[in-house]
Design an enzyme around this catalytic site. Structure first.
Site, mmCIF file in Angstrom:
data_model
loop_
_atom_site.group_PDB
_atom_site.id
_atom_site.type_symbol
_atom_site.label_atom_id
_atom_site.label_comp_id
_atom_site.label_asym_id
_atom_site.label_seq_id
_atom_site.Cartn_x
_atom_site.Cartn_y
_atom_site.Cartn_z
ATOM 1 N N PRO A 1 6.100 -5.036 14.447
ATOM 2 C CA PRO A 1 5.859 -6.372 14.982
ATOM 3 C C PRO A 1 5.275 -7.359 13.967
ATOM 4 C CG PRO A 1 4.209 -4.838 15.775
ATOM 5 C CD PRO A 1 5.281 -4.023 15.100
ATOM 6 N N ASN A 2 5.730 -8.580 14.099
ATOM 7 C CA ASN A 2 5.253 -9.749 13.345
ATOM 8 C C ASN A 2 5.698 -9.769 11.885
ATOM 9 O OD1 ASN A 2 3.795 -10.878 15.597
ATOM 10 N ND2 ASN A 2 2.358 -9.182 15.329
ATOM 11 N N ARG B 1 3.523 -16.095 7.684
ATOM 12 C CA ARG B 1 2.414 -15.420 8.368
ATOM 13 C C ARG B 1 1.269 -15.143 7.389
ATOM 14 N NH1 ARG B 1 2.285 -9.046 10.182
ATOM 15 N NH2 ARG B 1 0.234 -9.153 11.204
ATOM 16 N N TYR C 1 -0.506 -11.763 3.241
ATOM 17 C CA TYR C 1 0.807 -11.108 3.159
ATOM 18 C C TYR C 1 1.754 -11.726 2.128
ATOM 19 C CZ TYR C 1 -0.842 -8.872 7.422
ATOM 20 O OH TYR C 1 -1.580 -8.158 8.328
ATOM 21 N N ASN D 1 6.997 0.381 7.822
ATOM 22 C CA ASN D 1 5.818 -0.465 7.990
ATOM 23 C C ASN D 1 5.748 -0.780 9.472
ATOM 24 O OD1 ASN D 1 3.785 -2.291 8.124
ATOM 25 N ND2 ASN D 1 4.521 -3.634 6.487
ATOM 26 N N ALA E 1 0.978 -3.550 13.333
ATOM 27 C CA ALA E 1 -0.195 -3.147 14.115
ATOM 28 C C ALA E 1 0.049 -1.895 14.957
ATOM 29 C CB ALA E 1 -0.654 -4.299 15.007
ATOM 30 N N HIS F 1 -1.817 1.414 14.164
ATOM 31 C CA HIS F 1 -3.213 1.736 14.454
ATOM 32 C C HIS F 1 -3.445 2.329 15.849
ATOM 33 C CE1 HIS F 1 -3.605 -0.380 10.750
ATOM 34 N NE2 HIS F 1 -3.199 -1.516 11.273
ATOM 35 N N ASP G 1 4.524 10.494 17.906
ATOM 36 C CA ASP G 1 5.260 11.606 18.527
ATOM 37 C C ASP G 1 6.750 11.536 18.192
ATOM 38 O OD1 ASP G 1 3.049 12.763 19.647
ATOM 39 O OD2 ASP G 1 3.406 12.022 21.679
ATOM 40 N N GLU H 1 4.918 5.914 4.783
ATOM 41 C CA GLU H 1 4.254 4.778 5.427
ATOM 42 C C GLU H 1 3.961 3.721 4.367
ATOM 43 O OE1 GLU H 1 0.401 5.881 6.915
ATOM 44 O OE2 GLU H 1 0.036 3.900 7.796
ATOM 45 N N HIS I 1 2.427 -0.426 3.647
ATOM 46 C CA HIS I 1 1.787 -1.668 4.090
ATOM 47 C C HIS I 1 1.704 -2.633 2.927
ATOM 48 C CE1 HIS I 1 0.632 0.222 7.849
ATOM 49 N NE2 HIS I 1 0.249 1.266 7.140
ATOM 50 N N LEU I 2 1.905 -3.889 3.224
ATOM 51 C CA LEU I 2 1.733 -4.931 2.197
ATOM 52 C C LEU I 2 0.265 -5.032 1.802
ATOM 53 C CD1 LEU I 2 4.010 -7.378 4.106
ATOM 54 C CD2 LEU I 2 4.472 -6.669 1.760
ATOM 55 N N SER I 3 -0.595 -5.155 2.811
ATOM 56 C CA SER I 3 -2.040 -5.235 2.568
ATOM 57 C C SER I 3 -2.607 -3.815 2.505
ATOM 58 C CB SER I 3 -2.717 -6.023 3.690
ATOM 59 O OG SER I 3 -2.662 -5.287 4.904
ATOM 60 N N ARG J 1 -9.743 -3.681 5.258
ATOM 61 C CA ARG J 1 -9.780 -4.794 6.210
ATOM 62 C C ARG J 1 -10.641 -4.413 7.420
ATOM 63 N NH1 ARG J 1 -3.847 -6.878 7.070
ATOM 64 N NH2 ARG J 1 -5.012 -8.578 8.055
ATOM 65 N N ARG K 1 -8.291 -1.440 11.756
ATOM 66 C CA ARG K 1 -7.092 -1.145 10.963
ATOM 67 C C ARG K 1 -7.237 0.139 10.144
ATOM 68 N NH1 ARG K 1 -4.008 -6.061 11.028
ATOM 69 N NH2 ARG K 1 -5.389 -7.844 11.284
HETATM 70 C C1 DQA Z 1 0.409 -4.362 7.867
HETATM 71 C C2 DQA Z 1 -1.069 -4.065 8.144
HETATM 72 C C3 DQA Z 1 -1.343 -3.988 9.642
HETATM 73 O O1 DQA Z 1 -2.730 -3.769 9.875
HETATM 74 C C4 DQA Z 1 -0.947 -5.296 10.319
HETATM 75 O O2 DQA Z 1 -1.144 -5.196 11.710
HETATM 76 C C5 DQA Z 1 0.426 -5.728 9.988
HETATM 77 C C6 DQA Z 1 0.879 -5.614 8.599
HETATM 78 C C7 DQA Z 1 0.683 -4.566 6.375
HETATM 79 O O3 DQA Z 1 1.844 -4.485 5.968
HETATM 80 O O4 DQA Z 1 -0.243 -4.855 5.591
HETATM 81 O O5 DQA Z 1 1.152 -6.241 10.823
HETATM 82 O O6 DQA Z 1 1.178 -3.250 8.315
#
Ligand code: DQA
Length: 150
Positions: free
Chosen positions: A14-15, A22, A27, A78, A81, A84, A91, A102, A104-106, A111, A115
């Site tokens: 998501p997002n 964003r 990001y 990725n 959220a 978390h 599963d 896995e 993540h950008l951040s 943080r 998270r």
């Molecule tokens: C994220 C980190 C997550 O905590 C956050 O909810 C995201 C982006 C990242 O790529 O840094 O949506 O997955």
């Protein structure tokens, strides 16, 4: 491994469709399409095709993971959220049993406390986080090197 299996799937939760606008201080300004193009190029350099999907919907993401089981050699994920709290995604990954990296950008560990937990990490080969778009490239390379070393 047969050539037809030299295909990996990059999944975004998501997002992440909003990348580019964003929270650019966190990001960056590259769009999702920019990240996917870089990741696909990194896969190609190692002799693999890369497909990519993004969804804001947990059920759809679980469906994509289930579907990937018979079609891809591995996943780069990725989960946004969902990372978390979405134990149903944990599963699904466990059930399908594909190698997953896995990304993540951040760096979520640096943080907010909510998270810090990842439900993906226990079913992943490993995690790449905190390197912006380079996280995707490193994640793809790590997955393919793993697949080729089996
Ligand atoms: C994220 C980190 C997550 O905590 C956050 O909810 C995201 C982006 C990242 O790529 O840094 O949506 O997955």
């Amino acid at each position: 491994m047969a050539a037809t299996h030299k295909r990996v799937l990059l999944l975004h939760g998501p997002n992440l469709n909003l990348l580019g606008t964003r929270e650019p201080a966190i990001y960056g300004t590259a769009t999702l399409a920019d990240h996917v193009a870089r990741a696909a190029s990194a896969a190609r350099d190692l002799g693999y095709d890369l497909d990519s999907e993004q969804t804001n919907d947990l059920g759809t993401l679980i469906g994509l993971v289930q579907h990937a089981g018979t079609r891809y050699a591995g996943l780069v994920l990725n989960a946004g959220a969902f990372t978390h709290f979405a134990w149903s995604l944990h599963d699904a990954l466990k059930s399908v049993g594909l190698p997953v990296v896995e990304v993540h950008l951040s760096n979520p560990a640096a943080r907010e406390p909510w998270r810090h937990e990842s439900v993906i990490a226990p079913v992943a080969l490993g995690t790449v986080a905190g390197f912006g778009g380079e996280s995707y490239v490193l994640g793809v390379q790590a997955l393919i090197k793993h697949l080729e070393s089996r």
